[in-house]
Motif scaffolding. Structure first.
Motif, mmCIF file in Angstrom:
data_model
loop_
_atom_site.group_PDB
_atom_site.id
_atom_site.type_symbol
_atom_site.label_atom_id
_atom_site.label_comp_id
_atom_site.label_asym_id
_atom_site.label_seq_id
_atom_site.Cartn_x
_atom_site.Cartn_y
_atom_site.Cartn_z
ATOM 1 N N LYS A 163 2.740 17.075 -45.995
ATOM 2 C CA LYS A 163 3.585 17.762 -46.974
ATOM 3 C C LYS A 163 4.414 18.879 -46.335
ATOM 4 C CE LYS A 163 0.397 16.972 -50.849
ATOM 5 N NZ LYS A 163 -0.543 17.642 -51.784
ATOM 6 N N MET A 164 3.926 19.442 -45.243
ATOM 7 C CA MET A 164 4.649 20.520 -44.562
ATOM 8 C C MET A 164 5.923 20.002 -43.908
ATOM 9 S SD MET A 164 1.251 22.262 -42.876
ATOM 10 C CE MET A 164 2.151 23.287 -41.732
ATOM 11 N N ASN A 165 5.944 18.710 -43.590
ATOM 12 C CA ASN A 165 7.128 18.060 -42.993
ATOM 13 C C ASN A 165 7.577 18.774 -41.720
ATOM 14 O OD1 ASN A 165 9.082 16.037 -42.887
ATOM 15 N ND2 ASN A 165 10.584 17.292 -43.974
ATOM 16 N N LYS A 166 6.609 19.040 -40.840
ATOM 17 C CA LYS A 166 6.907 19.659 -39.546
ATOM 18 C C LYS A 166 6.885 18.591 -38.456
ATOM 19 C CE LYS A 166 6.797 23.862 -41.309
ATOM 20 N NZ LYS A 166 8.007 24.704 -41.415
ATOM 21 N N GLN A 167 7.819 18.690 -37.512
ATOM 22 C CA GLN A 167 7.908 17.655 -36.491
ATOM 23 C C GLN A 167 7.177 18.006 -35.205
ATOM 24 O OE1 GLN A 167 11.883 16.309 -35.638
ATOM 25 N NE2 GLN A 167 11.248 15.028 -33.919
ATOM 26 N N ARG A 168 7.301 19.253 -34.750
ATOM 27 C CA ARG A 168 6.733 19.648 -33.454
ATOM 28 C C ARG A 168 5.405 20.387 -33.684
ATOM 29 N NH1 ARG A 168 9.923 20.205 -29.060
ATOM 30 N NH2 ARG A 168 9.065 22.281 -28.599
ATOM 31 N N GLN A 180 -12.670 17.594 -29.237
ATOM 32 C CA GLN A 180 -11.961 16.415 -28.754
ATOM 33 C C GLN A 180 -11.821 15.359 -29.840
ATOM 34 O OE1 GLN A 180 -14.579 15.442 -25.551
ATOM 35 N NE2 GLN A 180 -14.006 17.225 -24.317
ATOM 36 N N SER A 181 -12.883 15.157 -30.602
ATOM 37 C CA SER A 181 -12.875 14.164 -31.676
ATOM 38 C C SER A 181 -11.908 14.566 -32.780
ATOM 39 C CB SER A 181 -14.294 14.009 -32.243
ATOM 40 O OG SER A 181 -14.312 13.128 -33.338
ATOM 41 N N ALA A 182 -11.905 15.852 -33.139
ATOM 42 C CA ALA A 182 -11.023 16.329 -34.205
ATOM 43 C C ALA A 182 -9.558 16.130 -33.831
ATOM 44 C CB ALA A 182 -11.296 17.806 -34.487
ATOM 45 N N VAL A 183 -9.219 16.453 -32.594
ATOM 46 C CA VAL A 183 -7.832 16.319 -32.143
ATOM 47 C C VAL A 183 -7.400 14.859 -32.115
ATOM 48 C CG1 VAL A 183 -6.310 16.611 -30.149
ATOM 49 C CG2 VAL A 183 -7.799 18.492 -30.878
ATOM 50 N N ALA A 184 -8.258 13.998 -31.596
ATOM 51 C CA ALA A 184 -7.919 12.574 -31.527
ATOM 52 C C ALA A 184 -7.668 12.012 -32.924
ATOM 53 C CB ALA A 184 -9.036 11.808 -30.837
ATOM 54 N N THR A 185 -8.500 12.404 -33.884
ATOM 55 C CA THR A 185 -8.339 11.916 -35.256
ATOM 56 C C THR A 185 -7.078 12.471 -35.898
ATOM 57 O OG1 THR A 185 -10.736 11.717 -35.516
ATOM 58 C CG2 THR A 185 -9.433 11.788 -37.528
ATOM 59 N N PHE A 186 -6.807 13.759 -35.676
ATOM 60 C CA PHE A 186 -5.613 14.368 -36.253
ATOM 61 C C PHE A 186 -4.356 13.684 -35.734
ATOM 62 C CE2 PHE A 186 -2.236 17.625 -36.348
ATOM 63 C CZ PHE A 186 -2.251 17.933 -37.701
ATOM 64 N N LYS A 187 -4.293 13.455 -34.444
ATOM 65 C CA LYS A 187 -3.123 12.788 -33.860
ATOM 66 C C LYS A 187 -2.954 11.388 -34.445
ATOM 67 C CE LYS A 187 -2.993 15.027 -29.297
ATOM 68 N NZ LYS A 187 -3.179 14.812 -27.840
ATOM 69 N N GLN A 188 -4.046 10.667 -34.519
ATOM 70 C CA GLN A 188 -4.000 9.299 -35.019
ATOM 71 C C GLN A 188 -3.517 9.242 -36.469
ATOM 72 O OE1 GLN A 188 -7.848 7.350 -35.085
ATOM 73 N NE2 GLN A 188 -7.156 5.829 -36.560
ATOM 74 N N LEU A 189 -4.120 10.051 -37.329
ATOM 75 C CA LEU A 189 -3.813 9.981 -38.750
ATOM 76 C C LEU A 189 -2.445 10.584 -39.074
ATOM 77 C CD1 LEU A 189 -7.286 10.826 -40.349
ATOM 78 C CD2 LEU A 189 -6.283 8.582 -39.870
ATOM 79 N N ALA A 192 0.282 8.174 -37.935
ATOM 80 C CA ALA A 192 0.367 7.019 -38.823
ATOM 81 C C ALA A 192 1.113 7.370 -40.105
ATOM 82 C CB ALA A 192 -1.035 6.511 -39.155
ATOM 83 N N ALA A 193 0.916 8.600 -40.591
ATOM 84 C CA ALA A 193 1.566 9.014 -41.841
ATOM 85 C C ALA A 193 2.975 9.539 -41.623
ATOM 86 C CB ALA A 193 0.714 10.092 -42.517
ATOM 87 N N GLN A 194 3.245 10.074 -40.417
ATOM 88 C CA GLN A 194 4.537 10.688 -40.123
ATOM 89 C C GLN A 194 4.930 10.314 -38.684
ATOM 90 O OE1 GLN A 194 4.531 14.881 -40.983
ATOM 91 N NE2 GLN A 194 6.542 15.230 -40.075
ATOM 92 N N PRO A 195 5.486 9.133 -38.491
ATOM 93 C CA PRO A 195 5.714 8.606 -37.138
ATOM 94 C C PRO A 195 6.605 9.459 -36.242
ATOM 95 C CG PRO A 195 5.892 6.863 -38.775
ATOM 96 C CD PRO A 195 5.824 8.152 -39.529
ATOM 97 N N ASN A 196 7.419 10.323 -36.807
ATOM 98 C CA ASN A 196 8.357 11.084 -35.980
ATOM 99 C C ASN A 196 7.771 12.370 -35.400
ATOM 100 O OD1 ASN A 196 8.218 12.428 -38.458
ATOM 101 N ND2 ASN A 196 10.294 13.255 -38.251
ATOM 102 N N VAL A 197 6.486 12.642 -35.638
ATOM 103 C CA VAL A 197 5.917 13.897 -35.135
ATOM 104 C C VAL A 197 5.803 13.865 -33.614
ATOM 105 C CG1 VAL A 197 4.641 14.403 -37.240
ATOM 106 C CG2 VAL A 197 3.536 13.121 -35.408
ATOM 107 N N GLU A 198 5.875 15.055 -33.025
ATOM 108 C CA GLU A 198 5.670 15.235 -31.591
ATOM 109 C C GLU A 198 4.558 16.247 -31.376
ATOM 110 O OE1 GLU A 198 9.279 16.025 -29.282
ATOM 111 O OE2 GLU A 198 10.383 15.749 -31.165
ATOM 112 N N PHE A 199 3.755 16.049 -30.353
ATOM 113 C CA PHE A 199 2.726 17.013 -29.984
ATOM 114 C C PHE A 199 3.190 17.680 -28.693
ATOM 115 C CE2 PHE A 199 0.666 13.728 -32.530
ATOM 116 C CZ PHE A 199 0.133 14.512 -33.533
ATOM 117 N N VAL A 200 3.660 18.920 -28.829
ATOM 118 C CA VAL A 200 4.391 19.564 -27.746
ATOM 119 C C VAL A 200 3.543 20.485 -26.878
ATOM 120 C CG1 VAL A 200 6.558 19.413 -29.011
ATOM 121 C CG2 VAL A 200 5.118 21.450 -29.289
ATOM 122 N N ALA A 201 2.336 20.789 -27.336
ATOM 123 C CA ALA A 201 1.439 21.634 -26.537
ATOM 124 C C ALA A 201 0.011 21.383 -26.961
ATOM 125 C CB ALA A 201 1.787 23.114 -26.722
#
Length: 404
Positions: A163-168, A180-189, A192-201
């Motif tokens: 809902k925040m609609n943030k990309q970076r 490690q598990s929390a981060v992997a799940t957050f990235k995955q989900l 999947a819901a917002q394909p244009n997101v980037e993980f910049v750091a």
């Protein structure tokens, strides 16, 4: 709340406790519950947790116990160390002759006890560790888990992140199994819901040893639109203090796992940031009759308010007692059979231990942080039923080895 309604409410909440007392009033003996946990390493969560357990034991015993047998709680400290946890468990069985093994908080410690349970063919209730491996990759027929998992709690937060609609996005987490598990799940989900997101750091910090200054500077340099935080306890306090000082959170959305729990908001006090999306426990504003009855009993017994750990400890004992009642004994195979599909009422509502992976459907509250009268609180919150935030049976079958 009118006294008549409150009395009825208390009666409703303790109905399952009363049922546990059914059976022969002359039954002999006790059930010994052996509990292993990181009391010295994580006191903010585990001191209230122990109080929650003690309250449940007292209530069940006052109602006659489980089929006339009282509960005895015996605890050991694992020093936050997997090896110490296994040694403590073995000592509890050998010296104290415990009937049921339960406990653990840190994920790597919980995994060690999960493996111990399988090797020794002993029932184990993992009350608090969040790693998904406990019920999936390392899952086994002897281990059940109460608290909503990392996957579940992250899945509760991701819709709010979308809902925040943030990309970076920037990420900070403690560099061990839970983080490690929390981060992997957050990235995955989120992807999947917002394909244009980037993980910049991405900042992975040693547990309990965060260098907050360098972490905050690295996140600032990446110029993210939003931050996903998994730090907790003292690490969280240091991160928030440094982030506030350097203006890291200004104009940026923050999604933060566990940060709405009073254990950690109490530590932040007047430094609590406004508007973070968090999972937590707003004990002061939950209006359900079941929770009110628990809150009244807890405050009367301890002259203090409950924390998230209090509810987990309370529910852990309720779970074990309900399992013992259904099994009719502490026999390992009978207890396993009893816990598969076990249903019980708790201060947060009914929960079920899933047949698929032995994970309970206990949920969590999701809301936003706010600073009120110099203290951090949760506002705009709602309860997320854990049953609604679990993978499909087909996905679980792939994740959980069938042979275990």
């Amino acid at each position: 709340m009118p006294s008549r309604l409150l009395a009825a409410t208390a009666l409703a909440l303790t109905a399952s406790l009363s049922l546990l007392a059914a059976g022969s009033a002359h039954a002999q003996g006790i059930y010994k519950l052996g509990e292993v946990n990181s009391y010295k390493a994580q006191p903010a969560f585990l001191e209230p947790y122990k109080k929650g357990m003690e309250l449940a034991v007292e209530q069940i015993n006052a109602a006659g116990g489980v089929d006339g047998r009282k509960l005895q709680l015996i605890t050991r400290d694992d020093n936050g160390n997997p090896g110490d946890a296994v040694r403590a468990a073995e000592e509890l069985f050998a010296r104290e002759k415990i009937d049921v093994l339960m406990g653990s908080f840190l994920s790597h410690v919980g995994l060690a006890l999960t493996d111990y349970a399988q090797q020794k063919k002993r029932f184990f209730l993992a009350a608090e560790p969040l790693t998904d491996k406990i019920v999936w990759e390392h899952g086994n027929r002897y281990t059940f888990r109460l608290r909503p998992s990392t996957w579940m709690q992250v899945a509760m937060l991701v819709p709010e992140a979308v809902k925040m609609n943030k990309q970076r996005w920037a990420i900070v987490y403690p560099n061990y199994e839970y983080g490690q598990s929390a981060v992997a799940t957050f990235k995955q989900l989120l992807k999947a819901a917002q394909p244009n997101v980037e993980f910049v750091a991405e900042q992975a910090t040693p547990l309990g040893k965060v260098d907050a200054g360098s972490v905050v500077q690295a996140l600032q340099d990446a110029k993210p639109d939003a931050i996903f935080n998994v730090l907790f306890a003292a690490d969280l306090a240091k991160f928030v203090r440094e982030g506030n000082t350097r203006g890291l959170f200004e104009g940026r959305g923050v999604v933060s796992l566990l940060s709405g729990e009073p254990e950690y908001l109490d530590t932040l006090k007047g430094e609590t940031p406004n508007g973070w999306i968090v999972t937590g426990y707003p004990w002061y504003a939950i209006q359900t009759p079941a929770h009110q009855a628990f809150l009244d009993a807890y405050q009367k017994r301890f002259k203090d308010y409950p924390r998230a750990g209090s509810v987990v400890g309370y529910n852990a004992i309720l779970s074990v007692a309900a399992g013992l009642k259904k099994a009719g004994s502490a026999d390992t195979e009978k207890l396993i059979a009893a816990f598969r599909g076990l249903q019980l009422d708790t201060p947060w509502g009914p929960i079920t231990y899933r047949l698929q992976d032995h994970q309970s459907t206990m949920g969590a509250y999701v809301g936003k942080t706010a600073l009120q009268k110099g203290k951090g609180v949760m506002v705009d919150f709602h309860y997320m039923d854990g049953a609604d935030f679990q993978p499909s049976d087909a996905e679980v079958a792939k994740l959980r080895p069938a042979a275990r």
